[in-house]
Write a protein that holds these residues in place. Sequence first.
Motif, PDB file in Angstrom:
ATOM      1  N   PHE A 162      43.220  44.058  38.439  1.00 21.10           N
ATOM      2  CA  PHE A 162      43.369  45.026  37.819  1.00 21.10           C
ATOM      3  C   PHE A 162      42.244  46.051  37.683  1.00 21.10           C
ATOM      4  O   PHE A 162      41.558  45.791  37.773  1.00 21.10           O
ATOM      5  N   ASN A 163      42.754  47.362  37.527  1.00 24.16           N
ATOM      6  CA  ASN A 163      42.043  48.759  37.297  1.00 24.16           C
ATOM      7  C   ASN A 163      41.772  49.249  35.582  1.00 24.16           C
ATOM      8  O   ASN A 163      42.682  49.701  36.103  1.00 24.16           O
ATOM      9  N   SER A 164      40.796  48.774  34.645  1.00 25.47           N
ATOM     10  CA  SER A 164      40.758  49.083  34.105  1.00 25.47           C
ATOM     11  C   SER A 164      39.844  50.372  34.260  1.00 25.47           C
ATOM     12  O   SER A 164      39.276  50.485  34.723  1.00 25.47           O
ATOM     13  N   PRO A 165      40.202  51.262  33.352  1.00 26.51           N
ATOM     14  CA  PRO A 165      39.657  52.539  33.424  1.00 26.51           C
ATOM     15  C   PRO A 165      38.001  52.085  32.156  1.00 26.51           C
ATOM     16  O   PRO A 165      37.489  53.279  32.654  1.00 26.51           O
ATOM     17  N   LYS A 166      38.051  51.528  31.561  1.00 29.12           N
ATOM     18  CA  LYS A 166      37.262  51.034  30.928  1.00 29.12           C
ATOM     19  C   LYS A 166      35.653  49.392  31.487  1.00 29.12           C
ATOM     20  O   LYS A 166      34.531  50.011  31.559  1.00 29.12           O
ATOM     21  N   PHE A 167      36.329  49.347  32.299  1.00 30.29           N
ATOM     22  CA  PHE A 167      35.457  48.394  33.005  1.00 30.29           C
ATOM     23  C   PHE A 167      36.175  47.895  35.186  1.00 30.29           C
ATOM     24  O   PHE A 167      35.173  46.998  35.234  1.00 30.29           O
ATOM     25  N   GLY A 168      36.708  48.975  35.071  1.00 29.07           N
ATOM     26  CA  GLY A 168      36.910  49.274  35.997  1.00 29.07           C
ATOM     27  C   GLY A 168      37.132  47.769  37.061  1.00 29.07           C
ATOM     28  O   GLY A 168      38.609  47.839  36.210  1.00 29.07           O
ATOM     29  N   ASN A 169      37.436  46.927  38.185  1.00 28.23           N
ATOM     30  CA  ASN A 169      38.411  46.110  38.489  1.00 28.23           C
ATOM     31  C   ASN A 169      37.944  44.736  37.548  1.00 28.23           C
ATOM     32  O   ASN A 169      37.191  43.938  37.360  1.00 28.23           O
ATOM     33  N   VAL A 170      39.366  44.246  37.333  1.00 30.09           N
ATOM     34  CA  VAL A 170      38.852  42.988  36.615  1.00 30.09           C
ATOM     35  C   VAL A 170      39.752  41.915  37.043  1.00 30.09           C
ATOM     36  O   VAL A 170      41.313  41.941  37.658  1.00 30.09           O
ATOM     37  N   PHE A 171      39.547  41.047  37.949  1.00 29.30           N
ATOM     38  CA  PHE A 171      39.758  39.792  38.581  1.00 29.30           C
ATOM     39  C   PHE A 171      39.896  38.424  37.547  1.00 29.30           C
ATOM     40  O   PHE A 171      39.670  38.186  36.962  1.00 29.30           O
ATOM     41  N   PHE A 172      41.929  38.316  37.778  1.00 27.40           N
ATOM     42  CA  PHE A 172      42.379  37.325  37.537  1.00 27.40           C
ATOM     43  C   PHE A 172      43.125  35.963  38.744  1.00 27.40           C
ATOM     44  O   PHE A 172      43.091  36.494  39.626  1.00 27.40           O
ATOM     45  N   VAL A 173      42.361  35.001  38.198  1.00 27.72           N
ATOM     46  CA  VAL A 173      43.238  33.568  39.342  1.00 27.72           C
ATOM     47  C   VAL A 173      44.013  32.914  38.952  1.00 27.72           C
ATOM     48  O   VAL A 173      43.942  32.645  37.086  1.00 27.72           O
ATOM     49  N   LYS A 174      44.620  31.747  39.208  1.00 23.41           N
ATOM     50  CA  LYS A 174      45.826  31.404  38.257  1.00 23.41           C
ATOM     51  C   LYS A 174      44.724  29.909  37.889  1.00 23.41           C
ATOM     52  O   LYS A 174      43.716  29.739  38.509  1.00 23.41           O
ATOM     53  N   GLY A 175      45.177  29.615  36.529  1.00 22.43           N
ATOM     54  CA  GLY A 175      44.436  28.491  36.262  1.00 22.43           C
ATOM     55  C   GLY A 175      44.966  28.414  34.530  1.00 22.43           C
ATOM     56  O   GLY A 175      45.273  29.216  33.978  1.00 22.43           O
ATOM     57  N   ASP A 176      44.054  27.339  33.922  1.00 22.28           N
ATOM     58  CA  ASP A 176      43.842  26.841  33.055  1.00 22.28           C
ATOM     59  C   ASP A 176      43.500  27.338  31.670  1.00 22.28           C
ATOM     60  O   ASP A 176      42.128  27.370  32.517  1.00 22.28           O
ATOM     61  N   TRP A 177      42.726  28.238  30.438  1.00 27.70           N
ATOM     62  CA  TRP A 177      41.798  28.289  29.661  1.00 27.70           C
ATOM     63  C   TRP A 177      41.503  26.970  29.005  1.00 27.70           C
ATOM     64  O   TRP A 177      42.253  26.366  28.609  1.00 27.70           O
ATOM     65  N   LYS A 178      39.959  26.623  29.674  1.00 29.36           N
ATOM     66  CA  LYS A 178      39.212  26.350  28.631  1.00 29.36           C
ATOM     67  C   LYS A 178      38.010  26.918  28.040  1.00 29.36           C
ATOM     68  O   LYS A 178      37.268  27.470  28.811  1.00 29.36           O
ATOM     69  N   PRO A 179      37.249  26.267  27.172  1.00 33.78           N
ATOM     70  CA  PRO A 179      36.206  26.915  26.416  1.00 33.78           C
ATOM     71  C   PRO A 179      35.126  26.719  27.488  1.00 33.78           C
ATOM     72  O   PRO A 179      34.992  25.525  28.480  1.00 33.78           O
ATOM     73  N   ILE A 180      34.700  28.043  27.768  1.00 27.37           N
ATOM     74  CA  ILE A 180      33.211  27.972  28.597  1.00 27.37           C
ATOM     75  C   ILE A 180      31.982  26.786  27.413  1.00 27.37           C
ATOM     76  O   ILE A 180      31.832  27.245  27.049  1.00 27.37           O
ATOM     77  N   ASP A 181      32.080  25.716  28.364  1.00 32.50           N
ATOM     78  CA  ASP A 181      30.343  25.202  27.599  1.00 32.50           C
ATOM     79  C   ASP A 181      29.656  25.666  28.020  1.00 32.50           C
ATOM     80  O   ASP A 181      29.093  26.167  29.507  1.00 32.50           O
TER      81      ASP A 181
END
Length: 128
Positions: A108-127
Amino acid sequence: MITKVLFGNRNIERDDLYGEYIIDRSKFPGRQADWQYNHFRFQITRDDKFYFYLMEEGKVVKVYTGAVSFLEDYVRPRLVLQINTPTYHIIEDNPTLYYTGSSFYYVFNSPKFGNVFFVKGDWKPIDE
């Protein structure tokens, strides 16, 4: 030739696109990718609904909803979003699908962040 048959480019079908997507932290690893991962994710359902989730501390705090359709006249189906208003800057425009030959991701091209990359997957907390 044998490698191409075994591992060659398989077409992405519409069914492959349904599911949950998280920020791809491997594209530009670091604090910004981690922050985005902890704050954004989306889902495309089999009944062609789109849900974009804003998160805080692992909990969904706001959901932007809409519908999706697919343009099938391309090599790979193109996603078209019809987001209910109000919308969010990341999902103002339709994403671009990139295919690496073995996996795919949305940008996605965000006017605030530039390119925002998404991949298929399940969200899990970051260790950390």
